[in-house]
Design an enzyme around this catalytic site. Structure first.
Site, PDB file in Angstrom:
ATOM      1  N   PHE A  19       1.587  12.192  -1.954  1.00 53.13           N
ATOM      2  CA  PHE A  19       0.989  11.580  -0.757  1.00 53.13           C
ATOM      3  C   PHE A  19       1.853  11.750   0.489  1.00 53.13           C
ATOM      4  O   PHE A  19       1.372  11.649   1.600  1.00 53.13           O
ATOM      5  CB  PHE A  19       0.727  10.080  -0.987  1.00 53.13           C
ATOM      6  CG  PHE A  19      -0.171   9.812  -2.164  1.00 53.13           C
ATOM      7  CD1 PHE A  19      -1.146  10.723  -2.548  1.00 53.13           C
ATOM      8  CD2 PHE A  19      -0.046   8.629  -2.883  1.00 53.13           C
ATOM      9  CE1 PHE A  19      -1.973  10.476  -3.640  1.00 53.13           C
ATOM     10  CE2 PHE A  19      -0.867   8.369  -3.968  1.00 53.13           C
ATOM     11  CZ  PHE A  19      -1.826   9.300  -4.344  1.00 53.13           C
TER      12      PHE A  19
ATOM     13  N   LYS B  22      -3.628  -5.640  -1.402  1.00 55.22           N
ATOM     14  CA  LYS B  22      -2.549  -6.442  -0.833  1.00 55.22           C
ATOM     15  C   LYS B  22      -1.210  -5.854  -1.313  1.00 55.22           C
ATOM     16  O   LYS B  22      -1.193  -5.177  -2.335  1.00 55.22           O
ATOM     17  CB  LYS B  22      -2.681  -7.901  -1.255  1.00 55.22           C
ATOM     18  CG  LYS B  22      -2.353  -8.143  -2.742  1.00 55.22           C
ATOM     19  CD  LYS B  22      -1.961  -9.561  -3.020  1.00 55.22           C
ATOM     20  CE  LYS B  22      -1.226  -9.647  -4.327  1.00 55.22           C
ATOM     21  NZ  LYS B  22      -0.729 -10.867  -4.770  1.00 55.22           N
TER      22      LYS B  22
ATOM     23  N   LYS C 206     -14.603 -12.998  -7.228  1.00 60.71           N
ATOM     24  CA  LYS C 206     -14.918 -13.806  -8.409  1.00 60.71           C
ATOM     25  C   LYS C 206     -16.250 -14.524  -8.224  1.00 60.71           C
ATOM     26  O   LYS C 206     -16.555 -14.996  -7.138  1.00 60.71           O
ATOM     27  CB  LYS C 206     -13.796 -14.825  -8.672  1.00 60.71           C
ATOM     28  CG  LYS C 206     -12.524 -14.173  -9.199  1.00 60.71           C
ATOM     29  CD  LYS C 206     -11.453 -15.217  -9.455  1.00 60.71           C
ATOM     30  CE  LYS C 206     -10.186 -14.577  -9.978  1.00 60.71           C
ATOM     31  NZ  LYS C 206     -10.240 -14.246 -11.412  1.00 60.71           N
TER      32      LYS C 206
ATOM     33  N   GLU D 155       0.437 -19.891 -12.842  1.00 62.87           N
ATOM     34  CA  GLU D 155       0.601 -18.698 -13.666  1.00 62.87           C
ATOM     35  C   GLU D 155       1.562 -19.030 -14.801  1.00 62.87           C
ATOM     36  O   GLU D 155       2.549 -19.739 -14.578  1.00 62.87           O
ATOM     37  CB  GLU D 155       1.195 -17.558 -12.848  1.00 62.87           C
ATOM     38  CG  GLU D 155       0.390 -17.181 -11.619  1.00 62.87           C
ATOM     39  CD  GLU D 155       1.084 -16.081 -10.826  1.00 62.87           C
ATOM     40  OE1 GLU D 155       0.691 -14.930 -10.974  1.00 62.87           O
ATOM     41  OE2 GLU D 155       2.036 -16.382 -10.087  1.00 62.87           O
TER      42      GLU D 155
ATOM     43  N   HIS E  60      -4.332 -15.405  -1.445  1.00 59.27           N
ATOM     44  CA  HIS E  60      -5.313 -16.053  -2.329  1.00 59.27           C
ATOM     45  C   HIS E  60      -5.580 -17.521  -1.957  1.00 59.27           C
ATOM     46  O   HIS E  60      -6.727 -17.940  -1.816  1.00 59.27           O
ATOM     47  CB  HIS E  60      -4.856 -15.992  -3.784  1.00 59.27           C
ATOM     48  CG  HIS E  60      -4.573 -14.602  -4.268  1.00 59.27           C
ATOM     49  ND1 HIS E  60      -5.345 -13.536  -3.912  1.00 59.27           N
ATOM     50  CD2 HIS E  60      -3.610 -14.107  -5.071  1.00 59.27           C
ATOM     51  CE1 HIS E  60      -4.874 -12.436  -4.485  1.00 59.27           C
ATOM     52  NE2 HIS E  60      -3.811 -12.760  -5.187  1.00 59.27           N
TER      53      HIS E  60
HETATM   54  P1  NDP Z   1       2.139   1.638  -9.880  1.00 58.90           P
HETATM   55  O1  NDP Z   1       3.559   1.832  -9.491  1.00 58.90           O
HETATM   56  O2  NDP Z   1       1.833   1.341 -11.312  1.00 58.90           O
HETATM   57  O3  NDP Z   1       1.300   2.954  -9.509  1.00 58.90           O
HETATM   58  C1  NDP Z   1       1.505   3.633  -8.311  1.00 58.90           C
HETATM   59  C2  NDP Z   1       0.571   4.839  -8.247  1.00 58.90           C
HETATM   60  O4  NDP Z   1       0.824   5.496  -7.020  1.00 58.90           O
HETATM   61  C3  NDP Z   1       0.767   5.870  -9.351  1.00 58.90           C
HETATM   62  O5  NDP Z   1      -0.482   6.456  -9.656  1.00 58.90           O
HETATM   63  C4  NDP Z   1       1.652   6.928  -8.689  1.00 58.90           C
HETATM   64  O6  NDP Z   1       1.392   8.250  -9.174  1.00 58.90           O
HETATM   65  C5  NDP Z   1       1.158   6.851  -7.269  1.00 58.90           C
HETATM   66  N1  NDP Z   1       2.182   7.251  -6.317  1.00 58.90           N
HETATM   67  C6  NDP Z   1       3.280   6.557  -5.909  1.00 58.90           C
HETATM   68  N2  NDP Z   1       3.954   7.287  -4.994  1.00 58.90           N
HETATM   69  C7  NDP Z   1       3.279   8.447  -4.838  1.00 58.90           C
HETATM   70  C8  NDP Z   1       3.442   9.605  -4.038  1.00 58.90           C
HETATM   71  N3  NDP Z   1       4.464   9.745  -3.165  1.00 58.90           N
HETATM   72  N4  NDP Z   1       2.532  10.590  -4.132  1.00 58.90           N
HETATM   73  C9  NDP Z   1       1.495  10.488  -4.978  1.00 58.90           C
HETATM   74  N5  NDP Z   1       1.269   9.426  -5.777  1.00 58.90           N
HETATM   75  C10 NDP Z   1       2.146   8.417  -5.691  1.00 58.90           C
HETATM   76  O7  NDP Z   1       1.564   0.535  -8.904  1.00 58.90           O
HETATM   77  P2  NDP Z   1       0.362  -0.498  -9.173  1.00 58.90           P
HETATM   78  O8  NDP Z   1      -0.811   0.231  -9.716  1.00 58.90           O
HETATM   79  O9  NDP Z   1       0.859  -1.654  -9.938  1.00 58.90           O
HETATM   80  O10 NDP Z   1       0.072  -1.059  -7.712  1.00 58.90           O
HETATM   81  C11 NDP Z   1      -0.562  -0.295  -6.694  1.00 58.90           C
HETATM   82  C12 NDP Z   1      -0.820  -1.183  -5.484  1.00 58.90           C
HETATM   83  O11 NDP Z   1      -1.680  -2.237  -5.824  1.00 58.90           O
HETATM   84  C13 NDP Z   1       0.432  -1.855  -4.930  1.00 58.90           C
HETATM   85  O12 NDP Z   1       0.281  -1.938  -3.550  1.00 58.90           O
HETATM   86  C14 NDP Z   1       0.407  -3.240  -5.506  1.00 58.90           C
HETATM   87  O13 NDP Z   1       1.058  -4.167  -4.676  1.00 58.90           O
HETATM   88  C15 NDP Z   1      -1.088  -3.496  -5.514  1.00 58.90           C
HETATM   89  N6  NDP Z   1      -1.516  -4.460  -6.519  1.00 58.90           N
HETATM   90  C16 NDP Z   1      -1.258  -4.254  -7.838  1.00 58.90           C
HETATM   91  C17 NDP Z   1      -1.723  -5.142  -8.777  1.00 58.90           C
HETATM   92  C18 NDP Z   1      -1.507  -4.907 -10.238  1.00 58.90           C
HETATM   93  O14 NDP Z   1      -2.037  -5.695 -11.011  1.00 58.90           O
HETATM   94  N7  NDP Z   1      -0.789  -3.890 -10.649  1.00 58.90           N
HETATM   95  C19 NDP Z   1      -2.471  -6.367  -8.376  1.00 58.90           C
HETATM   96  C20 NDP Z   1      -2.723  -6.454  -6.964  1.00 58.90           C
HETATM   97  C21 NDP Z   1      -2.250  -5.537  -6.081  1.00 58.90           C
HETATM   98  P3  NDP Z   1       2.355   8.992 -10.243  1.00 58.90           P
HETATM   99  O15 NDP Z   1       2.316   8.110 -11.461  1.00 58.90           O
HETATM  100  O16 NDP Z   1       1.688  10.294 -10.463  1.00 58.90           O
HETATM  101  O17 NDP Z   1       3.708   9.051  -9.609  1.00 58.90           O
END
Ligand code: NDP
Length: 483
Positions: free
Chosen positions: A89, A142, A176, A210, A234
């Site tokens: 990205f 968020k 919800k 939680e 929230h």
């Molecule tokens: P993760 O760290 O598990 O996943 C991040 C994702 O972003 C991966 O698919 C990763 O790809 C991709 N990514 C990160 N950097 C790059 C880059 N430079 N280029 C391309 N791809 C990139 O994060 P989460 O899924 O836990 O969280 C994502 C967002 O959602 C965050 O903002 C978090 O605050 C928010 N959030 C998360 C919740 C949750 O339950 N997990 C709940 C509410 C909000 P790759 O694996 O290929 O590197």
């Protein structure tokens, strides 16, 4: 007729995608609620093909969905929509593959399930690589900033490429069923609506408890804390929906206008009032569900010997307007509490004169439960059926279980509703820019007041309902927490 929609999920290999986004999309597929021509692009950094991506996704989804996971036929039907596009990205030159995939005659719905630091660069690179040539919307998760200044920066960055009508900011609580039902309960039932103010309501409690700790995210969480992580979004959203005036319609603009008025009417908690209105806590070693769990400073990944980050916060808030004058809102949220619970409790006032005698003072309350067991319960006082006792009263719950009378055997996950709305272009369950910035303004002041007055975290045992001071916060007003 609406143009066909393409869903482009940035961060498709992440935790959120596997736990929430793809399971929600799959449930919509199972219910035949996705248009046949909707395409899905899974976008992440790892260089791989769809054949490598899908089995890993399926395994993760199975572990989260259990018995509800897709069978072979369902999986084949669902995944025929999929493409995998690898993009770093941060690198504009890597967007070429995505540009090739996009079709400008269709609506592109970009979903940013990525770290927030990437929101601005992704928008910029999408723009410079001509990926925004068609009709585009974005959905962002968020947190939108960590204070007023940074939230303005994030919002400005988004606004450079998208107008407000194309930006869908998720607060999944709003998806919800119970939260939507709160609107129906308030604005479709005359007897509830007419009692919804300071003449009838004594106080309101909102609890988000939680059982989990910080789940391996120590360094992230230590910079954030429960106030910014949970209250700013929230709890604030729930409070707005409870407190807002009836909107003119269900249009997003109308609902947002009413919600933002509540945030603006929130009384600022200044240096003089902070000690009386805020209790901060941090969990120490304790027991949850029969298992010993480490305290915050003994968690894996802990980087400091001490920390003033709160894992618990209780706030007595006031909405300074005509309807809510004199009605406190007690908010509390914490980690490592004994129950996973999200509920709003409306406590009605005692009757002006009790003709049933002293023992009969059972308060009427309305419990709006988001989890567990989403539902609404109205505690009514009624006569106990008895010949022996002439007039003995007792509380009876009138229970509204959403599954009854529904054509579904489960309560849909919030993300299912939110995906459908974003696909259909309905913003009413998404958060507007003004609400976010106004709520940060309030939170920033609260943080500054705590710092100036030295309102430190107080320890509480994991598995307890927070520091003893939080009991005092409400008991000094001759009230008590609902659970
Ligand atoms: P993760 O760290 O598990 O996943 C991040 C994702 O972003 C991966 O698919 C990763 O790809 C991709 N990514 C990160 N950097 C790059 C880059 N430079 N280029 C391309 N791809 C990139 O994060 P989460 O899924 O836990 O969280 C994502 C967002 O959602 C965050 O903002 C978090 O605050 C928010 N959030 C998360 C919740 C949750 O339950 N997990 C709940 C509410 C909000 P790759 O694996 O290929 O590197």
């Amino acid at each position: 007729m609406m143009a066909a929609v393409d869903l482009i999920i940035f961060g498709a290999s992440g935790d959120l995608s596997a736990r929430k986004l793809f399971p929600a999309l799959f449930q919509l597929e199972r219910l035949s609620l996705l248009e046949a021509d909707l395409r899905i692009a899974a976008v992440a950094r790892t260089e791989q093909g769809l054949d490598d991506f899908l089995p890993v996704l399926r395994e993760k989804m199975a572990s989260y969905m259990g018995d509800d996971a897709p069978d072979e036929d369902e999986w084949a039907r669902f995944t025929q929509r999929f493409s995998y596009v690898s993009v770093n990205f941060a690198e504009p030159k890597e967007y070429a593959g995505l540009r090739d995939w996009l079709d400008d005659s269709r609506i592109s719905l970009f979903y940013f399930a990525t770290p927030p630091s990437l929101f601005a660069p992704i928008c910029e690179h999408l723009s410079t690589t001509n990926c925004l040539a068609g009709d585009c919307r974005i959905v962002v998760e968020k947190p939108i900033g960590e204070n007023l200044t940074s939230s303005i920066q994030v919002n400005e960055a988004l606004a450079r490429y998208f107008n407000e009508q194309s930006i869908y900011r998720i607060d999944h609580y709003l998806g919800k069923e119970t939260v939507q039902n709160l609107l129906v309960l308030r604005f479709a039932n005359r007897f509830i609506n007419s009692q919804w103010d300071n003449t009838c309501i004594d106080h309101i409690q909102i609890t988000v408890g939680e059982m989990v700790g910080i789940e391996g995210r120590w360094s992230y969480y230590d910079n954030v804390g429960q106030l910014r992580d949970m209250v700013q979004n929230h709890l604030m959203q729930l409070m707005c929906l409870v407190a807002m005036e009836p909107p003119n319609s269900l249009e997003a603009e109308s609902i947002r206008d009413e919600k933002v008025k509540i945030v603006r009417a929130l009384r600022r908690i200044d240096e003089r009032s902070v000690a009386e209105h805020v209790v901060r806590g941090q969990y120490a070693d304790g027991w949850i569900a029969g298992a010993a769990v480490p305290g915050y400073l003994n968690e894996e990944g802990c980087e400091h010997e001490s920390s003033d980050t709160e894992t618990y916060i209780a706030i007595k808030a006031h909405v300074d307007n005509w309807r809510w004058s004199g009605v406190p809102f007690y908010l509390r949220t914490g980690k490592r509490l004994p129950e996973k619970v999200t509920e709003i409790v409306i406590h009605y006032k005692d009757l002006p004169h009790n003709i049933f005698g002293d023992g009969a003072n059972i308060p009427n309350k309305l419990v709006i439960r988001l989890q567990p067991n989403e539902g609404i319960e109205l505690s009514m006082v009624s006569k106990k059926q008895s010949l022996k006792e002439r007039m003995s009263l007792q509380g009876y719950p009138l229970d509204l279980d959403f599954r009854e009378g529904s054509d579904m055997d489960r309560i849909p996950d919030a993300y299912e509703r939110l995906f459908l709305d974003a696909i259909n272009g309905d913003q009413s369950l998404f958060v507007g820019r003004e609400e976010i910035e106004e709520s940060w303004r309030w939170i920033d002041q609260l943080v500054a007041s705590c710092q100036k007055q030295g309102v430190k975290v107080r320890p509480y045992h994991a598995g307890s309902w927070g520091p003893a001071k939080a009991e005092i916060l409400i008991e000094k007003d001759f009230r008590s927490w609902h659970v």
